[in-house]
Write an enzyme that holds these catalytic residues in place. Structure first.
Site, mmCIF file in Angstrom:
data_model
loop_
_atom_site.group_PDB
_atom_site.id
_atom_site.type_symbol
_atom_site.label_atom_id
_atom_site.label_comp_id
_atom_site.label_asym_id
_atom_site.label_seq_id
_atom_site.Cartn_x
_atom_site.Cartn_y
_atom_site.Cartn_z
ATOM 1 C CG ASP A 190 -37.434 31.697 38.205
ATOM 2 O OD1 ASP A 190 -37.157 32.847 37.825
ATOM 3 O OD2 ASP A 190 -36.340 31.387 38.780
ATOM 4 N NE ARG A 217 -40.251 39.959 36.073
ATOM 5 C CZ ARG A 217 -39.207 40.717 35.927
ATOM 6 N NH1 ARG A 217 -37.758 40.005 36.290
ATOM 7 N NH2 ARG A 217 -38.913 41.737 35.951
ATOM 8 N NE ARG A 250 -35.891 27.228 42.757
ATOM 9 C CZ ARG A 250 -35.479 27.458 41.485
ATOM 10 N NH1 ARG A 250 -36.031 28.420 40.528
ATOM 11 N NH2 ARG A 250 -34.488 26.856 40.835
#
Lengths: 264, 264
Positions: free
Chosen positions: A55, A53, A202
């Site tokens: 985001d 995945r 991140r």
């Protein structure tokens, strides 16, 4: 059924992320509609399996997925058919028929991510979806030095967001670098590894920026890793600057159609 | 009242153009809300006068506007106040207090536009709002040669869209160039002149691309200009590739605050 591997880019700014969610525009759903249209909308519908995945707001230069088609198309016809059905914020760069046991998620060998941080006093209106912004001065050499402490196999519990569903937080980072892009006045972070936890890149970027700005010592990464505590790392850099650069497969493990035909 | 000149950039992809229209998100309306908030919402509301309109999807690197404020702020305070109130797709780069008779539209001396055309087989998902796309081969030298025929004072009736409200179609072009940007695989068109008619730049670019692709002879521009007929030019390039680069004022005609105070 004929299995296809596709390599594709997307601008994540118009999507609520990769994974299908009700009433949301997602990359998986958008691909699924196109693939089913090509396959003449079979029942049950075909699934599209991504390498993983991303985001909401995260971009991809070379994401990978696979799906099965009930009939055979040439690689070039499949690529063109998909691009003719997909919106302009997804581009299929390559379609390849692969062996029926190729799996876009399970066969992943490593992934590479890039994170772009724009410097300068203001947020450039043209970069607001494509970089994050950090106006404070940073020491790029210090950040790059600290980034080397991330390399190797570590328990990244201190660098995972609370939504993670991973059973283990142990991952391996093979390459980490921080460089300044003078032309665009940006700082470019790159990480390659065997897998990344939820928000890991991140959180690593935010921590390195704190090191670059002198808010943390340059040797803080080993301490944070050893803490096994999300509170040790603190900040998360925004989604907009993050790019999935490549998904790598162990070539010897990926059966091509030729290999498949040989063993038949 | 204190008059301010502002120089600002915007990403036009989220706007229905510059000019206020009911129920649409426009640049003029967005600026007007911010300016009136700074001025504590006076009655009647303050107006913001732009140097000229840009269409939906057209970008600006340095657009100019003026407005009057009932009280004085330093240039830097005005710039910061505006940026703190504006959305991230508009950025005020400069705010300058000017003489009360400065006019952003009437005092314009010249404007410069850039048009970006991406080459390559596919539309890059990250460029879809920022360039147009032309996949066919083009001869850049031919296009640049033909562009020189646009220089000078001409009646541009053949290059104006039907919605134009201009009284005269005579304009002067001072500079025209077509170059290849190899790094980004783009063709860059630039035009500077004393004013441009509705869709003029986009029609000139489409015509030059037809010359570059061999659909028109390299010496076709003088013939099209002489025709005084919109049908002579045919196509219009899309809005997404167009950038207002700069709006230039004759320095000797722009009274600065100092000049103004001297004559008081």
């Amino acid at each position: 059924m004929y299995r296809y591997k596709i390599t594709f880019a997307y601008d994540g700014s118009g999507f609520a992320g990769f994974q299908i969610q009700p009433h949301k525009r997602t990359i998986e759903q958008t691909l699924k509609i196109a693939v089913n249209k090509i396959a003449k909308n079979p029942t049950p519908p075909l699934h599209v399996i991504g390498s993983g995945r991303t985001d909401a707001g995260v971009h991809a230069l070379n994401q990978v997925a696979h799906f099965d088609c009930p009939f055979e198309l040439s690689n070039e016809s499949m690529r063109k058919a998909l691009n003719s059905l997909l919106p302009r914020d997804i581009l299929v760069k390559k379609a390849e028929q692969v062996a029926p046991d190729f799996h876009a998620r399970y066969d992943t060998h490593s992934k590479r991510y890039r994170y772009r941080v724009a410097q300068g006093e203001f947020v450039d209106p043209f970069k607001r979806f494509y970089t994050s912004h950090y106006k404070y001065p940073v020491d790029v050499a210090k950040m790059n030095q600290a980034a080397q402490d991330l390399i190797g196999e570590h328990d990244f519990t201190s660098f995972v967001a609370s939504g993670s569903q991973a059973k283990s937080n142990v991952r391996r980072i093979d390459d980490a670098s921080v460089v300044r892009d003078d032309v665009n006045d940006e700082i470019i972070f790159e990480f390659e590894g065997n897998g990344f936890l939820y928000n890991q890149v991140r959180i690593m970027v935010a921590t390195l920026l704190e090191i670059g700005n002198g808010q943390r010592p340059v040797d803080d990464i080993p301490r944070i890793l050893a803490a096994h505590d999300r509170q040790a790392a603190r900040m998360t850099a925004p989604a907009a600057g993050l790019y999935l650069v490549s998904v790598n497969y162990d070539e010897t493990n990926v059966k091509t159609v030729d290999d498949f035909n040989k063993t038949e």
